[in-house]
Design an enzyme around this catalytic site. Structure first.
Site, short mmCIF file in Angstrom:
data_model
loop_
_atom_site.label_atom_id
_atom_site.label_comp_id
_atom_site.label_asym_id
_atom_site.label_seq_id
_atom_site.Cartn_x
_atom_site.Cartn_y
_atom_site.Cartn_z
N HIS A 74 0.83 -1.20 0.00
CA HIS A 74 0.00 0.00 0.00
C HIS A 74 0.87 1.26 0.00
CE1 HIS A 74 -3.87 -2.08 1.66
NE2 HIS A 74 -3.40 -2.62 0.55
N GLU A 76 0.81 3.90 1.85
CA GLU A 76 1.27 4.32 3.17
C GLU A 76 2.52 3.54 3.59
OE1 GLU A 76 -3.34 4.00 3.51
OE2 GLU A 76 -1.74 3.10 2.30
N CYS A 99 -6.32 1.26 5.47
CA CYS A 99 -6.79 -0.05 5.94
C CYS A 99 -6.27 -0.26 7.36
CB CYS A 99 -6.31 -1.15 5.00
SG CYS A 99 -4.54 -1.53 5.12
#
Length: 154
Positions: A74, A76, A99
């Site tokens: 992801h 991030e 998430c």
């Protein structure tokens, strides 16, 4: 300590930067970008969702949802991994809500503020369980989350 992106103008600017970073993603369905700023608004890192360095971005991997979810990093996570300095007390802006796994990583990295655009009702419904875990973790760890109300295009 205050959020480096404390005005709507700065939030819009930073979100635009995260969206620009997201364009580097090869994911055909969802391109996500994240940028981390230190308390003085200096960029510490940026990342987008994608497969690990050196791993082939094959159509089969990127279009088969189950495979993609197991392999993709992801935005991030990539932003935290690529950080050139400390992420402690930083602000992370991302183009989609985090998430639960990314929330845990963000907390562990010492990020203090997280911002994302207010999700659509459809997004919230689809990811309801994960978003509840995300909010629960951020609340317990005292990470301040801001959902950005976007200005309509002029």
């Amino acid at each position: 300590m205050t959020n480096a992106l404390d005005t709507p103008r700065l939030q819009e600017w930073a979100l635009g930067m995260a969206r620009h970073v997201a364009k580097l993603s090869k994911d055909p369905s969802t391109q996500v970008g994240a940028v981390i700023f230190d308390p003085k608004r200096r960029i510490v890192s940026a990342g987008y969702n994608g497969l690990a360095r050196g791993v082939y971005d094959t159509e089969a991997r990127l279009t088969h949802r189950e495979t993609k979810y197991k392999m993709i990093l992801h935005a991030e996570k990539n932003a935290i991994l690529f950080a050139t300095g400390s992420t402690h007390d930083c602000t992370l802006i991302v183009t989609h809500p985090c998430c639960a796994q990314c929330a845990a990583l963000i907390i562990q990295a010492g990020v203090r503020y997280v911002m994302w655009p207010k999700p659509t009702p459809e997004f919230e419904e689809r990811w309801r369980h994960d978003l509840l875990l995300t909010w629960e973790q951020f609340n317990e760890a005292n990470v301040i989350v801001t959902e950005i109300e976007e200005c309509p295009e002029e």
